[in-house]
Design a protein around this motif. Sequence first.
Motif, short mmCIF file in Angstrom:
data_model
loop_
_atom_site.label_atom_id
_atom_site.label_comp_id
_atom_site.label_asym_id
_atom_site.label_seq_id
_atom_site.Cartn_x
_atom_site.Cartn_y
_atom_site.Cartn_z
N ASN A 238 33.02 42.34 -43.82
CA ASN A 238 32.20 43.29 -43.20
C ASN A 238 31.05 42.87 -42.89
O ASN A 238 30.44 42.66 -41.62
CB ASN A 238 32.44 44.58 -43.90
N ALA A 239 30.20 42.27 -43.90
CA ALA A 239 28.80 41.98 -43.72
C ALA A 239 28.89 40.58 -42.73
O ALA A 239 27.93 40.76 -41.88
CB ALA A 239 28.28 41.64 -45.13
N VAL A 240 29.53 39.70 -43.01
CA VAL A 240 29.26 38.46 -41.98
C VAL A 240 29.63 38.90 -40.71
O VAL A 240 29.16 38.21 -39.85
CB VAL A 240 30.20 37.32 -42.74
N LEU A 241 30.71 39.49 -40.54
CA LEU A 241 31.28 39.59 -38.99
C LEU A 241 30.24 40.54 -38.25
O LEU A 241 30.06 40.41 -37.24
CB LEU A 241 32.91 40.10 -38.90
N ARG A 242 29.63 41.61 -38.99
CA ARG A 242 28.80 42.44 -38.47
C ARG A 242 27.47 41.66 -37.90
O ARG A 242 27.00 41.73 -36.70
CB ARG A 242 28.24 43.51 -39.43
N LYS A 243 26.97 40.57 -38.70
CA LYS A 243 26.05 39.68 -38.38
C LYS A 243 26.36 39.03 -37.26
O LYS A 243 25.70 38.59 -36.11
CB LYS A 243 25.42 38.86 -39.63
N LEU A 244 27.72 38.38 -37.18
CA LEU A 244 28.09 37.51 -36.23
C LEU A 244 28.28 38.16 -34.73
O LEU A 244 27.67 37.89 -33.70
CB LEU A 244 29.33 36.80 -36.55
N ALA A 245 28.76 39.55 -35.01
CA ALA A 245 28.73 40.58 -33.81
C ALA A 245 27.45 40.51 -33.21
O ALA A 245 27.07 40.72 -32.11
CB ALA A 245 29.44 41.78 -34.26
N ALA A 246 26.19 40.83 -34.06
CA ALA A 246 25.15 41.16 -33.50
C ALA A 246 24.36 39.83 -32.75
O ALA A 246 23.81 40.03 -31.80
CB ALA A 246 24.07 41.40 -34.55
N ALA A 247 24.84 38.59 -33.31
CA ALA A 247 24.48 37.46 -32.83
C ALA A 247 25.08 37.27 -31.56
O ALA A 247 24.40 36.65 -30.54
CB ALA A 247 24.57 36.28 -33.81
N VAL A 248 26.33 37.44 -31.45
CA VAL A 248 26.90 37.26 -30.19
C VAL A 248 26.56 38.22 -29.07
O VAL A 248 26.34 37.96 -28.01
CB VAL A 248 28.51 37.61 -30.42
N GLU A 249 26.30 39.40 -29.35
CA GLU A 249 25.54 40.55 -28.37
C GLU A 249 24.37 39.83 -28.00
O GLU A 249 23.98 40.17 -27.01
CB GLU A 249 25.53 41.71 -29.24
N SER A 250 23.48 39.28 -28.82
CA SER A 250 22.00 39.01 -28.52
C SER A 250 22.04 37.72 -27.47
O SER A 250 21.39 37.73 -26.68
CB SER A 250 21.34 38.60 -29.75
N SER A 251 23.00 36.80 -27.87
CA SER A 251 22.86 35.50 -27.45
C SER A 251 23.89 35.14 -26.17
O SER A 251 24.00 34.33 -25.51
CB SER A 251 22.97 34.42 -28.29
N GLY A 252 25.21 35.91 -26.32
CA GLY A 252 26.14 35.74 -25.40
C GLY A 252 27.48 35.05 -26.00
O GLY A 252 27.13 34.40 -26.94
N ARG A 253 28.35 34.99 -25.43
CA ARG A 253 29.59 34.44 -26.04
C ARG A 253 29.52 33.12 -25.77
O ARG A 253 29.00 32.41 -24.64
CB ARG A 253 30.85 35.02 -25.43
N PRO A 254 29.70 32.02 -26.54
CA PRO A 254 29.83 30.61 -26.33
C PRO A 254 31.00 30.35 -25.43
O PRO A 254 31.93 30.88 -25.47
CB PRO A 254 29.71 30.11 -27.68
N PRO A 255 31.10 29.22 -24.76
CA PRO A 255 31.96 28.81 -24.12
C PRO A 255 33.22 28.43 -25.06
O PRO A 255 32.86 27.53 -25.85
CB PRO A 255 31.59 27.55 -23.09
N LEU A 256 34.48 28.67 -24.68
CA LEU A 256 35.44 28.23 -25.70
C LEU A 256 35.66 26.86 -25.36
O LEU A 256 36.04 25.83 -26.38
CB LEU A 256 36.91 28.96 -25.02
N ALA A 257 35.57 26.30 -24.41
CA ALA A 257 36.13 24.82 -24.11
C ALA A 257 35.02 23.91 -24.98
O ALA A 257 35.34 22.90 -25.53
CB ALA A 257 35.97 24.46 -22.56
#
Length: 517
Positions: free
Chosen positions: A149-168
């Motif tokens: 819960n703690a780790v994924l909430r932090k990751l969700a916030a980081a992705v929301e802030s910086s955007g999704r990285p390219p999968l390729a």
Amino acid sequence: MADRAKGDGRDGRDAASGAPRPRESAPRGESASRAVAARVLARVWGSDAFASSALDAELRRAQALDPRDAGLATELVYGVLRAQAALEARIAEFAAKGRWTTDPLVRAHVLMGAYSLCFLDRVPAFAAVSEAVDGAQAAGGPRVGAFANAVLRKLAAAVESSGRPPLAGAVVASAPGWLRGALRRSLGRAAAEAFLSAGPVPPPTGLCLAHGEDRDAWLEALRGAAPAGSFEAGRVSPRAIVARGAGDLRRLPGFGVAWIGQEEGAQALALALGALPGERVLDACAGRGNKSWLLSRAVLPGGAVDAADLYPAKLSQLREALSAPPASSESAGAEGGDALAGGALAGDALSGEAPAGGALAGAGGGRAAAFVRETYAVDWTVGAGDVPEGYDRVLVDAPCSGVGTLRRRPEIALRRDADDLPRLADLQVAIARRAATRARDGGRLVFAVCSVLREECEAVAARLAAPAEDDLGVRLEPAPFDAEIARELSGGGDAFRLLPHVHGTDGYFAAMFIVRR
């Protein structure tokens, strides 16, 4: 998205006000999808299962799963395996310890959550976190759930802030360093990255039509039989139909009689041999017999195909499918040898092919049944056993790293290392040289691998063409292909490479030789 990531989902409070709110939960189908995917990933990491086989088995057991949920399970399995290193690196940004990776199920749920947050915009952040936490907690207990819960909430916030990285980019970065280097040496930097990130993932299923079958007619028939599926003509093999969403192939009309399941590039290898009516052909590393099936139709009337393999169990399956008589030899050492030699790592098994099927025996409707005359269990590194001489053509689809099948078998990248390449190259040379002794003077041999790495491709072909260091009494002369499909693929030369981002097939290499005595 921002509110869901920051307020989060797990404490049930609104991000802006902090007031309690009803917990939003993911749809039940999504939960089932993730449960299926987690079990598959756990088997891949915990018992060295192949992802595609494990996923097929799990989806067969989960028959209540609708196609969309089955598609999510498939995407999660392949996505996590392809981007695993990049996902673990993102988790490491927020986790002090990596003990969560020791339990395969916990690892699966955490990485599926990370993959959803980073790459699946159709899955809301709250749902991705909630599902991952529930799964991790069920597998590892409350403390593990709290960690997720703690780790994924932090990751969700980081992705929301910086955007999704390219999968390729994540897929390329996740490939082991040795593999990226080997691909760059073999293909060039840009092509190596295109190879690693090539889609679709998983690739479509290939169907191989028997000689004389009308592809357009079968396209129409299959579309009518499975309207929810997609059926298109292949781009490389004139026998290929490429299917998506077709379900169980065995339930479709014509299976095992007019066509079998066989990846399109694998068809091209068999067709590249150029077998002609009346010729004697040896499939020296036959596996389950898919290429033998294709070749056996090409030599009619009057010709014959024999099949050899390291493993008697595979030959038993081949005999049942192709109406072959009992094995002619069980040579010494047939069950031994390198664990990478044959088995799940050679040719057919890595090409997404369905077994030829018992329906081949006595096929009706005026069609000649596919037939293998003799089978031989033989370890080519030890000797030729009872395999006779005098074949007009020999196909050596040699054991290899399987790197060409990464789209279909992403776990291969996790199970190989640079030290495998010279050992496999030595094995390939030994098998091809010994198999060449079974060809007549002037006969033709095709060396093929489901790899695109120079160490297993051009370097092995050069060793085969060099003056022999053994006393087998044969030499191999590079020669232009004489089959039309191979002439086109090779540009009139003596070798060609198939690439997923160029041809839409798995990755392969093939080289033609004339055998001189």
